[in-house]
Design a protein around this motif. Structure first.
Motif, short mmCIF file in Angstrom:
data_model
loop_
_atom_site.label_atom_id
_atom_site.label_comp_id
_atom_site.label_asym_id
_atom_site.label_seq_id
_atom_site.Cartn_x
_atom_site.Cartn_y
_atom_site.Cartn_z
N SER A 97 0.87 -1.40 0.09
CA SER A 97 -0.15 -0.05 0.10
C SER A 97 0.96 1.29 -0.01
O SER A 97 1.93 1.35 0.63
CB SER A 97 -0.95 -0.01 1.27
OG SER A 97 -1.27 1.13 1.46
N ASP A 98 0.52 2.41 -0.53
CA ASP A 98 1.33 3.52 -0.77
C ASP A 98 1.16 4.18 0.61
O ASP A 98 2.24 5.08 0.94
CB ASP A 98 0.61 4.53 -1.89
CG ASP A 98 1.07 4.10 -3.32
OD1 ASP A 98 1.77 3.27 -3.35
OD2 ASP A 98 0.11 4.62 -3.91
N ASP A 99 0.25 3.64 1.35
CA ASP A 99 0.32 4.39 2.64
C ASP A 99 0.97 3.82 3.74
O ASP A 99 1.35 4.51 4.98
CB ASP A 99 -1.32 4.27 3.27
CG ASP A 99 -2.27 4.99 2.34
OD1 ASP A 99 -1.84 5.79 1.69
OD2 ASP A 99 -3.50 4.42 2.42
N ASP A 100 1.66 2.71 3.31
CA ASP A 100 2.68 2.10 4.51
C ASP A 100 4.13 2.94 4.45
O ASP A 100 4.63 2.49 3.26
CB ASP A 100 2.78 0.62 4.10
CG ASP A 100 3.18 0.07 5.34
OD1 ASP A 100 3.95 0.37 5.99
OD2 ASP A 100 2.89 -1.28 5.31
N PRO A 101 4.40 3.29 5.44
CA PRO A 101 5.71 3.98 5.30
C PRO A 101 6.89 2.87 5.37
O PRO A 101 7.84 3.43 4.52
CB PRO A 101 5.67 4.92 6.48
CG PRO A 101 5.04 4.21 7.22
CD PRO A 101 3.71 3.51 6.80
N ASP A 102 6.69 1.72 5.63
CA ASP A 102 7.92 0.84 5.93
C ASP A 102 7.31 -0.71 5.68
O ASP A 102 6.84 -1.43 6.39
CB ASP A 102 8.39 1.09 7.16
CG ASP A 102 9.59 -0.08 7.32
OD1 ASP A 102 10.32 -0.18 6.14
OD2 ASP A 102 9.95 -0.27 8.75
#
Lengths: 206, 206
Positions: A97-102
């Motif tokens: 997901s693009d929202d997951d920073p890591d």
């Protein structure tokens, strides 16, 4: 040659050859009548390649089509082409997901330990994450010293591969894409056999 | 815990857990009534292991059952157990005919070049033959210097693996069988990533 001779030459049933034609993995022959076509050595070579990819390499017909499409039409960016090829190879991984920073914490930590340059969007990062998570879930996590040991040996293999890459761009793509897919089963069989050699020399297990 | 809690804990649908119970991959819980059973942490661990083997390792349910059966009941011959485990791993290979005096000529030549001790009945010999034949059929045969390069690196990996093998026989089988299967996807992902590192450092392909 006619399709029956082509099938015999490639060691495949005629129905399988027709299937690959329909699926677009094999290029059409030259039409000689409304119902017949003529095939040549390029078709035999192609069928051998399809057999190799769908057999020992273990690709589905769809995955083999992707790989062959990249070899046929590599574009002008070797880096992007190899990226697309690797994402067509097993294991299949979900896009982060693009929202997951890591999204790939285990792979990131491993690649940082190894000091390797990497593009986090490259499919092999997600594949490494999945493989590390599976080993961990099975109660056999990859320790730091195992990672460093494996990483060193595989870096040697990768350097060997790159040193022998052809200069001409089309040949370079073919070498890189097919060499990634076709040599992996060789590498795994060699590891399994090296286990036997090391064990036999230590007189273990016999 | 009840089956619904077990499924939630393992991140699987209840139907999948029931399927693994029916197929004998997961051991039964303790019956608490005619229609209910109680499950514990051993079931959660087992489900994680099944997921790892059928996911990133890419085994079928039947192959996973064979691997888990060997870990559960390894017998007293580690060598034979590892042999059976390796023949359950991909790629599937046909048994050689007893009449064929030299069924694996490419693998034999490769192992002679490497100077490795091997048992010709070990499934990895047939797997190596298949992989070498596929690379050859695809027009990318493994050259002698590539074989020696790969062989050296993989021998280092195998020596590393064996050095860390537990002493206790049951643990040794688990380590050997699962370590062969679970670490292979890690090794392949690391090679793909090492290609990227080597290419980036040489400023190739960008």
């Amino acid at each position: 040659m006619r399709i029956s001779a082509l099938a015999a030459e490639a060691g495949l049933p005629v129905a399988t050859v027709k299937f690959y034609l329909r699926e677009g993995l094999l290029h059409p022959g030259v039409a000689t009548s409304a119902t017949q076509a003529s095939y040549d050595a390029s078709h035999v070579r192609r069928l051998r390649l399809i057999r190799a990819l769908t057999g020992p390499v273990g690709l589905s017909v769809g995955q083999a089509r992707t790989i062959l499409g990249l070899v046929d039409d590599p574009g002008d960016d070797l880096y992007a082409t190899l990226g697309r090829a690797v994402s067509a190879l097993p294991p299949a991984v979900d896009a982060a997901s693009d929202d997951d920073p890591d999204p790939y914490p285990r792979a990131r930590a491993a690649l940082e330990s190894l000091g390797q340059v990497y593009d986090p969007r490259f499919a092999a990062v997600a594949q490494l994450e999945t493989a590390l998570a599976a080993a961990e879930a099975a109660g056999m996590p990859i320790s730091e010293d195992r990672l460093l040991g494996y990483g060193r040996s595989l870096h040697d293999i990768a350097a060997f591969d790159l040193e022998r890459m052809p200069q001409e761009p089309h040949a370079a793509v073919e070498y890189t894409v097919l060499g990634t897919a076709l040599y992996e089963p060789v590498l795994l069989a060699l590891r399994r056999l090296a286990h036997q050699d090391v064990a036999a020399r230590r007189d273990l297990g016999r």
